[in-house]
Design a protein around this motif. Structure first.
Motif, PDB file in Angstrom:
ATOM      1  N   SER A  20      21.360 -14.980  59.932  1.00  0.00           N
ATOM      2  CA  SER A  20      22.557 -14.504  59.626  1.00  0.00           C
ATOM      3  C   SER A  20      23.389 -16.081  59.881  1.00  0.00           C
ATOM      4  CB  SER A  20      23.092 -13.691  60.612  1.00  0.00           C
ATOM      5  OG  SER A  20      23.021 -13.984  62.000  1.00  0.00           O
ATOM      6  N   GLY A  21      24.764 -15.952  59.265  1.00  0.00           N
ATOM      7  CA  GLY A  21      25.512 -17.122  59.478  1.00  0.00           C
ATOM      8  C   GLY A  21      25.205 -18.227  58.700  1.00  0.00           C
ATOM      9  N   VAL A  22      24.787 -18.051  57.612  1.00  0.00           N
ATOM     10  CA  VAL A  22      24.346 -19.380  56.751  1.00  0.00           C
ATOM     11  C   VAL A  22      25.498 -19.822  55.625  1.00  0.00           C
ATOM     12  CG1 VAL A  22      21.734 -18.453  57.027  1.00  0.00           C
ATOM     13  CG2 VAL A  22      22.965 -17.531  55.096  1.00  0.00           C
ATOM     14  N   ASP A  23      26.264 -19.011  55.716  1.00  0.00           N
ATOM     15  CA  ASP A  23      27.489 -19.247  54.705  1.00  0.00           C
ATOM     16  C   ASP A  23      28.407 -20.157  55.576  1.00  0.00           C
ATOM     17  OD1 ASP A  23      29.422 -19.586  52.817  1.00  0.00           O
ATOM     18  OD2 ASP A  23      29.602 -17.559  52.526  1.00  0.00           O
ATOM     19  N   GLU A  24      28.583 -21.250  54.964  1.00  0.00           N
ATOM     20  CA  GLU A  24      29.575 -22.200  55.745  1.00  0.00           C
ATOM     21  C   GLU A  24      30.823 -21.985  55.570  1.00  0.00           C
ATOM     22  OE1 GLU A  24      28.536 -26.485  55.785  1.00  0.00           O
ATOM     23  OE2 GLU A  24      27.251 -25.972  53.904  1.00  0.00           O
ATOM     24  N   ASN A  25      31.350 -21.153  54.725  1.00  0.00           N
ATOM     25  CA  ASN A  25      32.828 -20.683  54.311  1.00  0.00           C
ATOM     26  C   ASN A  25      33.059 -19.364  55.041  1.00  0.00           C
ATOM     27  OD1 ASN A  25      33.272 -22.908  52.673  1.00  0.00           O
ATOM     28  ND2 ASN A  25      32.301 -21.866  50.933  1.00  0.00           N
ATOM     29  N   ALA A  26      32.161 -18.717  55.445  1.00  0.00           N
ATOM     30  CA  ALA A  26      32.103 -17.081  56.017  1.00  0.00           C
ATOM     31  C   ALA A  26      32.707 -17.292  57.352  1.00  0.00           C
ATOM     32  CB  ALA A  26      30.728 -16.453  55.814  1.00  0.00           C
ATOM     33  N   VAL A  27      33.512 -16.447  57.927  1.00  0.00           N
ATOM     34  CA  VAL A  27      33.865 -16.345  59.346  1.00  0.00           C
ATOM     35  C   VAL A  27      32.846 -15.599  59.982  1.00  0.00           C
ATOM     36  CG1 VAL A  27      35.789 -15.731  60.881  1.00  0.00           C
ATOM     37  CG2 VAL A  27      36.154 -16.443  58.548  1.00  0.00           C
ATOM     38  N   GLY A  28      32.113 -16.420  60.797  1.00  0.00           N
ATOM     39  CA  GLY A  28      31.135 -15.593  61.757  1.00  0.00           C
ATOM     40  C   GLY A  28      30.977 -15.962  63.008  1.00  0.00           C
ATOM     41  N   ALA A  29      30.642 -14.983  63.936  1.00  0.00           N
ATOM     42  CA  ALA A  29      30.760 -15.520  65.346  1.00  0.00           C
ATOM     43  C   ALA A  29      29.388 -16.391  65.706  1.00  0.00           C
ATOM     44  CB  ALA A  29      30.449 -14.172  66.121  1.00  0.00           C
ATOM     45  N   CYS A  30      28.281 -16.399  65.063  1.00  0.00           N
ATOM     46  CA  CYS A  30      27.147 -17.332  65.476  1.00  0.00           C
ATOM     47  C   CYS A  30      25.985 -17.205  64.244  1.00  0.00           C
ATOM     48  CB  CYS A  30      26.556 -17.027  66.734  1.00  0.00           C
ATOM     49  SG  CYS A  30      25.697 -15.443  66.498  1.00  0.00           S
ATOM     50  N   SER A  31      25.384 -18.085  64.170  1.00  0.00           N
ATOM     51  CA  SER A  31      24.484 -18.405  63.186  1.00  0.00           C
ATOM     52  C   SER A  31      23.167 -17.925  63.829  1.00  0.00           C
ATOM     53  CB  SER A  31      24.315 -19.776  62.592  1.00  0.00           C
ATOM     54  OG  SER A  31      25.707 -19.975  61.908  1.00  0.00           O
ATOM     55  N   GLU A  32      22.224 -17.128  63.386  1.00  0.00           N
ATOM     56  CA  GLU A  32      20.781 -16.877  64.042  1.00  0.00           C
ATOM     57  C   GLU A  32      19.850 -16.790  63.129  1.00  0.00           C
ATOM     58  OE1 GLU A  32      21.957 -13.711  67.648  1.00  0.00           O
ATOM     59  OE2 GLU A  32      21.592 -12.910  65.515  1.00  0.00           O
ATOM     60  N   LEU A  33      18.443 -17.093  63.792  1.00  0.00           N
ATOM     61  CA  LEU A  33      17.287 -17.005  63.039  1.00  0.00           C
ATOM     62  C   LEU A  33      16.365 -16.445  63.886  1.00  0.00           C
ATOM     63  CD1 LEU A  33      15.922 -17.745  60.144  1.00  0.00           C
ATOM     64  CD2 LEU A  33      14.747 -19.842  61.602  1.00  0.00           C
ATOM     65  N   VAL A  34      16.014 -15.178  63.635  1.00  0.00           N
ATOM     66  CA  VAL A  34      15.255 -14.505  64.770  1.00  0.00           C
ATOM     67  C   VAL A  34      13.958 -13.938  63.999  1.00  0.00           C
ATOM     68  CG1 VAL A  34      15.028 -12.583  66.332  1.00  0.00           C
ATOM     69  CG2 VAL A  34      17.116 -13.773  66.066  1.00  0.00           C
ATOM     70  N   PHE A  35      12.792 -14.106  64.379  1.00  0.00           N
ATOM     71  CA  PHE A  35      11.788 -13.627  63.639  1.00  0.00           C
ATOM     72  C   PHE A  35      10.389 -13.163  64.765  1.00  0.00           C
ATOM     73  CE2 PHE A  35      11.535 -18.145  64.238  1.00  0.00           C
ATOM     74  CZ  PHE A  35      10.362 -18.291  65.278  1.00  0.00           C
ATOM     75  N   ALA A  36       9.465 -12.182  64.336  1.00  0.00           N
ATOM     76  CA  ALA A  36       8.602 -11.651  65.107  1.00  0.00           C
ATOM     77  C   ALA A  36       7.435 -11.479  63.959  1.00  0.00           C
ATOM     78  CB  ALA A  36       9.024 -10.220  65.549  1.00  0.00           C
ATOM     79  N   PRO A  37       6.016 -11.698  64.439  1.00  0.00           N
ATOM     80  CA  PRO A  37       4.813 -11.553  63.846  1.00  0.00           C
ATOM     81  C   PRO A  37       4.574  -9.995  63.620  1.00  0.00           C
ATOM     82  CG  PRO A  37       4.199 -12.358  65.904  1.00  0.00           C
ATOM     83  CD  PRO A  37       5.766 -12.457  65.950  1.00  0.00           C
ATOM     84  N   ILE A  38       4.180  -9.960  62.247  1.00  0.00           N
ATOM     85  CA  ILE A  38       3.833  -8.485  61.763  1.00  0.00           C
ATOM     86  C   ILE A  38       2.494  -8.522  61.177  1.00  0.00           C
ATOM     87  CG2 ILE A  38       6.221  -7.519  61.994  1.00  0.00           C
ATOM     88  CD1 ILE A  38       6.349  -7.960  58.887  1.00  0.00           C
ATOM     89  N   ASP A  39       2.003  -7.108  60.916  1.00  0.00           N
ATOM     90  CA  ASP A  39       0.846  -6.924  60.099  1.00  0.00           C
ATOM     91  C   ASP A  39       1.462  -7.332  58.561  1.00  0.00           C
ATOM     92  OD1 ASP A  39      -1.074  -6.893  62.042  1.00  0.00           O
ATOM     93  OD2 ASP A  39      -0.735  -4.565  62.270  1.00  0.00           O
ATOM     94  N   GLU A  40       0.375  -7.647  57.789  1.00  0.00           N
ATOM     95  CA  GLU A  40       0.763  -7.713  56.200  1.00  0.00           C
ATOM     96  C   GLU A  40       1.634  -6.266  55.909  1.00  0.00           C
ATOM     97  OE1 GLU A  40      -1.312  -8.504  51.817  1.00  0.00           O
ATOM     98  OE2 GLU A  40      -2.475  -8.626  53.920  1.00  0.00           O
ATOM     99  N   ILE A  41       1.016  -5.231  56.171  1.00  0.00           N
ATOM    100  CA  ILE A  41       1.604  -3.891  55.836  1.00  0.00           C
ATOM    101  C   ILE A  41       2.199  -3.244  57.150  1.00  0.00           C
ATOM    102  CG2 ILE A  41       1.477  -1.468  54.434  1.00  0.00           C
ATOM    103  CD1 ILE A  41      -0.626  -2.949  53.028  1.00  0.00           C
ATOM    104  N   PHE A  42       3.535  -3.489  57.332  1.00  0.00           N
ATOM    105  CA  PHE A  42       3.753  -3.121  58.563  1.00  0.00           C
ATOM    106  C   PHE A  42       4.445  -1.648  58.702  1.00  0.00           C
ATOM    107  CE2 PHE A  42       7.124  -5.142  56.583  1.00  0.00           C
ATOM    108  CZ  PHE A  42       8.356  -4.587  57.062  1.00  0.00           C
ATOM    109  N   PRO A  43       4.220  -0.917  59.562  1.00  0.00           N
ATOM    110  CA  PRO A  43       4.757   0.554  59.575  1.00  0.00           C
ATOM    111  C   PRO A  43       6.054   0.219  60.486  1.00  0.00           C
ATOM    112  CG  PRO A  43       3.095   0.219  61.364  1.00  0.00           C
ATOM    113  CD  PRO A  43       3.304  -0.908  60.598  1.00  0.00           C
ATOM    114  N   ASP A  44       6.644   1.671  60.056  1.00  0.00           N
ATOM    115  CA  ASP A  44       8.276   1.569  60.698  1.00  0.00           C
ATOM    116  C   ASP A  44       8.171   1.479  61.970  1.00  0.00           C
ATOM    117  OD1 ASP A  44       8.906   2.206  57.998  1.00  0.00           O
ATOM    118  OD2 ASP A  44       9.236   4.079  58.194  1.00  0.00           O
ATOM    119  N   ASP A  45       7.230   1.657  62.859  1.00  0.00           N
ATOM    120  CA  ASP A  45       7.156   1.660  64.277  1.00  0.00           C
ATOM    121  C   ASP A  45       6.558   0.437  64.970  1.00  0.00           C
ATOM    122  OD1 ASP A  45       5.102   2.598  63.756  1.00  0.00           O
ATOM    123  OD2 ASP A  45       5.008   4.154  64.993  1.00  0.00           O
TER     124      ASP A  45
END
Length: 840
Positions: free
Chosen positions: A551-576
């Motif tokens: 989030s927050g990758v648009d320089e012209n947008a009004v945003g509270a912060c810029s974030e890059l958050v990730f987590a490892p998953i399986d190739e086909i990940f279930p909803d839970d």
């Protein structure tokens, strides 16, 4: 046929629709019309072969000319378009009518505010002319406001009802009146196509933000969403209703305890003890208003929440008015006192800025409701077959897991490990961490370890930095660490420290899942391509998959912060699927004129750009000198690693080292993308205008003159510019490599050198000398290496070298010389000058 010809003649005059509708020339039976409608509903496209098959297979249509059927379908399609356009215009007209009503009300409020300011101005003039009126007015005002406080008693329903009624009156005066001096929020313009009308407080106690907009949902549904603050307010850790009892007019009074996350590791989290009043006004509007019962000492005991600081919510809430024909108009007011005096001075803008309150709470609430409305109507499309609600849950889980790691609350099982003496990286451990979600129950024997740090950035655009971190993961990430985290989450397989050797191609494939309607947040799956380095697993895929939120990758947008958050998953990940998020958060601070060189030495912080100095000659477009300009932001990094108990120390050491390497990489990237100063940047030690960069330029030129006997940079071409700038613009490709490593690594290149290698200064330090030469070039260099060490320089014949993109480059001659330090007896690096190079 004469009738068909007449139809074609009259179609050019625009009367064909009238003839077909009235049946003047072509008369259809009810059965024929029903058959044509059935064919049209199944195959609306005129070029469909299925349509022709249906027409031929229907005997009742066999006695109608094909041209007549074609004209009927054309007319039917025109009527369908007219109907859709009529529905669309009707919807747009309702929206414009509602927005016009909203703007008229806003105009009335502004007129009241102007009138109030005029009256206050006249009153002040009168006070200046007649000082005697001051004492009288003050005494009358105090006498009028004294008695009501006697009746306020939070221990009985009558006292709470009185507080609720006062809260309602105060909230309405802020939402539709002039109780707060509102000004339009910068960057948010009102209009029919905007999200809504946004304003922030100009001067008042605490910080306040206001919004109003049109949403195509009913008041009851909107109230249900807004009350569930943890679903849309990412900083809300928990919300618990302790007491609820009915009030007059069908309303309810609730006593609510709320905990919010701290955005960084440098300040404590906040909590609130509030009264929430829900009621319906006489005009049918639904109101939810809220205020703190007491700033401190009330509500849940502070012993139960030792890591929280009690903040205050001044009268705030939501006014929801139903619109004719569906939808609602929402007025939102957020008014807080976040106790900014309890945080370091450099961080106080995070707690004193109404812009941040507006972005994180007020705008977020309205955007979330609009998102739900559009998802309900089916206007939002998502990828990989995921439902919108599921994707929202993924985003919320990533955000919550990242916030939990940053805050490391004791009641969640987190505790700090003993530091190794360096305070830049903090390591917390959670031995009771249980990643259980539905059918996937993954309980770690050891738990989860988190290494985190917060630091101050200067002159680094948060949106650009997050965009670079997202698009160029290989610049900062270690594939081995990613593989460890991914392997740890698969069937209790803990590979550290004996992981199987795996290579990383450096490429990543981004597969989008969905965006919010304002495109300020993206959810995607990242595939990192890997390959096994062992013979036994040569055919086993080593790809790593990450679920990532950006989030927050648009320089012209009004945003509270810029974030890059990730987590490892399986190739086909279930909803839970279990998630262990890591990532980056960059929150911009308000610029303070004349405030530079601020540090957080008392807190665990690191100024990544403390050495960044700007040449005044290169900053003329900025309008201000460096001493009067400071664009600052706070970067928070947190990485989580699952572990077994017997590997806790190993994983902790690895985590500290990895986070420090990420910090170093972010430092290089930050200086490379800084908009101030020269275009080139030279790594963590060679920032533009720094003494190291200028010194290296002098050493390169002096050593060339000493060994070769001629000048690399002519004195008459330097003029008023520095040697560093002239060397940067030199027509030949000049590169320097360090000889301290086993394989010489490049540490500097001018613009021509970067163009030749097709790389950047950030990636240059990952390129070794042997990668750019072919076999003939390497042999020529090795044969002359002894001469270079003895004489100090050598001239290599023309040849072919390779860019990082795999393209061949020809050059007429390559001059190699030793670069000495100031003492002329210490070898600093080896320099190359490629003359007349070009791509083959």
């Amino acid at each position: 046929m004469a009738m068909v010809a007449q139809l074609h003649r009259e179609s050019s005059s625009g009367s064909i629709n009238k003839h077909l509708d009235s049946g003047k020339y072509v008369r259809y039976t009810a059965e024929q019309v029903e058959a044509l409608e059935r064919v049209y509903s199944e195959c609306p496209k005129p070029s469909s072969l299925r349509r022709q098959q249906l027409i031929r297979g229907c005997p009742i249509l066999s006695n109608i000319e094909p041209k007549q059927i074609k004209v009927w379908f054309q007319n039917r399609r025109c009527r369908e378009k007219q109907r859709k356009e009529s529905v669309r215009l009707h919807s747009v007209n309702k929206k414009f009518s509602a927005m016009n009503k909203l703007l008229m009300e806003e105009n009335d409020r502004l007129q009241k505010q102007v009138s109030q300011l005029v009256c206050e101005n006249g009153y002040m003039r009168h006070q200046l002319q007649s000082a005697s009126a001051t004492t009288t007015d003050a005494s009358c005002e105090s006498a009028a406001t004294t008695p009501r406080h006697v009746l306020k008693d939070t221990n009985n329903p009558a006292g709470l009802l009185l507080i609720a009624e006062e809260t309602l009156a105060d909230f309405l005066s802020k939402a539709t009146g002039t109780a707060v001096d509102w000004v339009q929020m910068p960057g948010m313009k009102p209009g029919p196509d905007s999200v809504g009308i946004f304003a922030i407080s100009k001067s008042c106690g605490g910080v306040a933000a206001r919004a109003c907009g049109l949403v195509s949902l009913g008041p009851t549904k909107i109230a249900e969403i807004l009350k569930d603050r943890s679903s849309w307010f990412r900083d809300c850790r928990s919300l618990e209703v302790f007491t609820m009892f009915p009030a007059g007019n069908g309303g309810t009074i609730e006593l609510v305890y709320t905990q919010t996350y701290a955005p960084t590791t440098l300040a404590p989290a906040r909590d609130f003890w509030t009264l929430r009043y829900t009621t319906t006004l006489e005009n049918g509007s639904l109101v939810i208003c809220e205020r703190s019962l007491s700033g401190t000492g009330a509500g849940p005991s502070t012993v139960a929440a030792p890591q929280f600081l009690r903040a205050e919510m001044l009268p705030s809430g939501y006014l929801i008015r139903p619109c004719e024909g569906g939808g609602s108009i929402i007025h939102i007011v957020d008014h807080l006192n976040l106790k900014a005096s309890s945080v370091p001075e450099v961080l106080r803008p995070l707690y004193e800025s109404p812009n941040i309150v507006a972005q994180k709470m007020t705008i977020a609430a309205l955007q979330y409701i609009r998102q739900i409305a559009q998802e309900t109507s089916g206007e939002v499309a998502y990828g990989l077959g995921r439902q919108p609600a599921v994707l929202r849950t993924f985003s919320q889980r990533l955000s919550r897991g990242f916030n939990d790691a940053i805050n490391s609350f004791n009641d969640d099982g987190w505790s700090l490990l003993n530091s190794d003496g360096a305070e830049d990286v903090v390591v917390a451990i959670n031995s009771s961490k249980n990643l259980s979600a539905g059918s996937n129950n993954l309980s770690f024997i050891g738990g989860v370890l988190c290494a985190k740090a917060s630091m101050l950035l200067q002159n680094v655009p948060p949106a650009v930095l997050v965009r670079v971190l997202r698009e160029h993961r290989s610049e900062w990430a270690d594939f081995t660490v990613d593989a460890f985290s991914a392997t740890s989450l698969k069937a209790r397989l803990y590979a550290y420290p004996g992981m199987r050797p795996t290579g990383f191609t450096g490429s990543q494939i981004i597969m989008p899942l969905g965006n919010t309607i304002e495109h300020e947040e993206m959810l995607e799956v990242i595939r990192l391509e890997g390959h096994s380095l062992g013979q036994e697993d040569a055919f086993i895929s080593r790809d790593i998959h990450l679920l990532q939120m950006c989030s927050g990758v648009d320089e012209n947008a009004v945003g509270a912060c810029s974030e890059l958050v990730f987590a490892p998953i399986d190739e086909i990940f279930p909803d839970d699927v279990p998630l262990v998020p890591s990532g980056f958060r960059i929150i911009p601070l308000d610029s303070k004129p004349g405030d530079s060189q601020d540090t957080l030495t008392a807190q665990r912080t690191l100024d990544l750009t403390s050495n960044l100095e700007v040449d005044p000659e290169t900053n003329h477009g900025a309008g201000n000198a460096t001493s009067s300009y400071s664009a600052r932001s706070v970067l928070t990094i947190a990485f989580q690693f699952p572990f077994e108990s017997n590997l806790q120390d190993n994983v902790a050491t690895m985590a500290r080292q990895y986070v420090r390497s990420v910090i170093s990489s972010v430092q290089r990237v930050s200086m490379a993308i800084s908009p101030l100063g020269l275009t080139p940047t030279f790594g963590p030690k060679l920032s533009p205008g720094s003494p190291e960069a200028i010194t290296l330029a002098h050493w390169i030129c002096q050593s060339y003159s000493f060994h070769v006997g001629t000048e690399l940079v002519m004195a008459d071409t330097i003029g008023a510019e520095s040697i560093l700038k002239t060397l940067w613009r030199h027509q030949d490709a000049i590169l320097c490599c360090s000889l301290k490593q086993v394989l010489p690594v490049f540490i500097f290149a001018n613009q021509a050198g970067l163009d030749m290698l097709e790389t950047t200064l950030v990636a240059l330090q990952d390129i070794t000398l042997d990668k750019i030469f072919d076999d003939a070039g390497r042999k020529a260099l090795f044969s002359e290496f002894a001469k270079i060490m003895e004489r100090g320089f050598a001239c290599l014949p023309g040849g072919i070298c390779m860019s990082t993109m795999g393209r061949h480059i020809s050059y007429e001659q390559a001059i190699v010389w030793k670069v000495f330090a100031a003492e002329e007896n210490t070898l600093h690096c080896l320099a190359f000058s490629f003359v007349n190079w070009s791509f083959v």
